[in-house]
Design an enzyme around this catalytic site. Structure first.
Site: not given
Length: 142
Positions: A97, A112
């Protein structure tokens, strides 16, 4: 569904989750400039196809308030997220992620993917590079 990707840039990025606290007295680790390619550029490219969004509009206070540095966000058109610049992958979350790329001039990019995606434990993410690997601007990472 939409996936929003935030990218923050800073001369030094502080990672909050999954990293040990570092003694503030210690000097930051320097990146070996010999590990970069001679043809690396300082260009910054879009990390994904999609629409760019003002980072202050992201529904995550850490990014919206620029706690990790200034940046932008993207509403992805597809599921590919690439490197924002030439450099080394200096952090790659096991869950896929998030990742960081450090340029030879010391600028670091923190990418992110999504909101609360750490809770997905890697489901839906495929890592295409390894930590410590050299990448080029636009090269797919996740």
């Amino acid at each position: 569904g939409r996936i929003v990707v935030a990218i923050a840039t800073a001369a030094a990025v502080t990672f909050v989750l999954g990293f040990e606290d570092v003694d503030s007295e210690e000097e930051p680790a320097m990146i070996d400039s010999n590990s970069y390619a001679a043809d690396d550029t300082l260009d910054v490219v879009a990390i994904a196809d999609g629409s760019m969004i003002d980072i202050t509009k992201v529904n995550d206070e850490t990014f919206a308030q620029k706690m990790l540095g200034d940046g932008v966000a993207f509403d992805l058109a597809d599921g590919i997220v690439g490197s924002p610049g030439d450099g080394m992958v200096t952090m790659l979350a096991d869950t896929g992620h998030a990742f960081a790329v450090s340029r030879k001039d010391g600028v670091q990019f923190l990418v992110h993917i999504g909101i609360d995606t750490v809770q997905m434990s890697g489901k839906g993410f495929k890592l295409l590079v390894k930590e410590g690997q050299h990448v080029k601007a636009g090269q797919p990472v996740v």
